[in-house]
Design an enzyme around this catalytic site. Sequence first.
Site, mmCIF file in Angstrom:
data_model
loop_
_atom_site.group_PDB
_atom_site.id
_atom_site.type_symbol
_atom_site.label_atom_id
_atom_site.label_comp_id
_atom_site.label_asym_id
_atom_site.label_seq_id
_atom_site.Cartn_x
_atom_site.Cartn_y
_atom_site.Cartn_z
ATOM 1 N N ASP A 232 -72.535 -65.992 -24.306
ATOM 2 C CA ASP A 232 -73.272 -67.228 -24.567
ATOM 3 C C ASP A 232 -73.598 -67.343 -26.060
ATOM 4 O O ASP A 232 -74.219 -66.454 -26.626
ATOM 5 C CB ASP A 232 -74.570 -67.233 -23.762
ATOM 6 C CG ASP A 232 -75.338 -68.523 -23.942
ATOM 7 O OD1 ASP A 232 -74.709 -69.540 -24.279
ATOM 8 O OD2 ASP A 232 -76.574 -68.520 -23.757
ATOM 9 N N GLY A 259 -68.972 -68.479 -21.588
ATOM 10 C CA GLY A 259 -69.871 -68.793 -22.689
ATOM 11 C C GLY A 259 -71.093 -69.530 -22.165
ATOM 12 O O GLY A 259 -71.796 -69.057 -21.282
ATOM 13 N N HIS A 260 -71.316 -70.750 -22.679
ATOM 14 C CA HIS A 260 -72.516 -71.512 -22.326
ATOM 15 C C HIS A 260 -72.346 -72.307 -21.035
ATOM 16 O O HIS A 260 -73.314 -72.840 -20.512
ATOM 17 C CB HIS A 260 -72.841 -72.459 -23.489
ATOM 18 C CG HIS A 260 -74.281 -72.837 -23.593
ATOM 19 N ND1 HIS A 260 -75.311 -71.913 -23.561
ATOM 20 C CD2 HIS A 260 -74.877 -74.054 -23.733
ATOM 21 C CE1 HIS A 260 -76.471 -72.538 -23.687
ATOM 22 N NE2 HIS A 260 -76.228 -73.841 -23.785
ATOM 23 N N TRP A 261 -71.103 -72.394 -20.534
ATOM 24 C CA TRP A 261 -70.814 -73.153 -19.314
ATOM 25 C C TRP A 261 -70.188 -72.253 -18.249
ATOM 26 O O TRP A 261 -69.034 -72.422 -17.886
ATOM 27 C CB TRP A 261 -69.833 -74.286 -19.623
ATOM 28 C CG TRP A 261 -70.417 -75.543 -20.167
ATOM 29 C CD1 TRP A 261 -71.612 -75.716 -20.784
ATOM 30 C CD2 TRP A 261 -69.784 -76.838 -20.144
ATOM 31 N NE1 TRP A 261 -71.766 -77.018 -21.164
ATOM 32 C CE2 TRP A 261 -70.669 -77.726 -20.784
ATOM 33 C CE3 TRP A 261 -68.562 -77.302 -19.659
ATOM 34 C CZ2 TRP A 261 -70.361 -79.084 -20.951
ATOM 35 C CZ3 TRP A 261 -68.262 -78.643 -19.817
ATOM 36 C CH2 TRP A 261 -69.157 -79.527 -20.448
#
Length: 282
Positions: A232, A259-261
């Site tokens: 992330d 990562g962030h998704w």
Amino acid sequence: MTLWTDLAGLDYSIRHVRIGRWSTRVLECGRGEPVVLMHGTGGHLEAFTRNLRALSAEYRVIAYDYPGHGWTTTTATDLEIDDYGEHLRALLDALGIERAHLSGESLGGWVAVKFAAKYPDRVARLVLNTPGGTMATPEVMERIRSLSQAAADDPSDERIRARLEWLMADPASVTDELVAIRRGVYSRPGFAESMRHILCLQEPEIRRRNLVTDEELAAIKSPTLVIWTSDDPSGPAKAGLDMAERIPAGEFRLITGAGHWPQWEQQEQFDEIALEFLGREG
């Protein structure tokens, strides 16, 4: 506009619901207890299209665009966390939903935490996916601001892709279709100005007054799952673990290779974890 590849063969509806001055884009599918999906900064409901099929098999799923975001009315004034929270409360009222599960990623998790602390009787369970609201890291805030505003000012494939690739562990996760969806949103008249007001939460002083407090985390009555990832870009997994430990009925899960998704890059694993958690008794 929708990601037709992910939604092919799925029964769903998209409409605009008037919430005060906001013509709010809302997607609904499935039946059962309501689960509300809440996207991140500068995002739109398509962030969750890969998850709709699995979630809607068991739940009434609602995904929507925030004020100033997606295909909801653009904004000419700054939007802070309470603005998003009050919009969510009014949206639930408009949809006839007294109590719902909330699943928020990034900004969506931040809004969901504040909402659950303020309106505990309206939240059943919380899934917080790489949630914001506990950190104010200058270099991360500047990266979000610069990439997001550049993409809104010049919604070219290159700038849109750069913003989306920042979210992912693997840049190849950014599909041409996703780029096209976001380019359509960011090319809207007035969206570049809207983005400036959306990004007010990346300004240090404004961010500080909106951060989640330990008192708010302690006030959350709902069982809460905090999901973090191995890659992330917004911060280390310890941030998610610390949040989970401060919520009375909180627990933590790590998803690798995302990562962030994680709901996008590791869709099957995310769906499995979320459905198991949402389906528990009590």
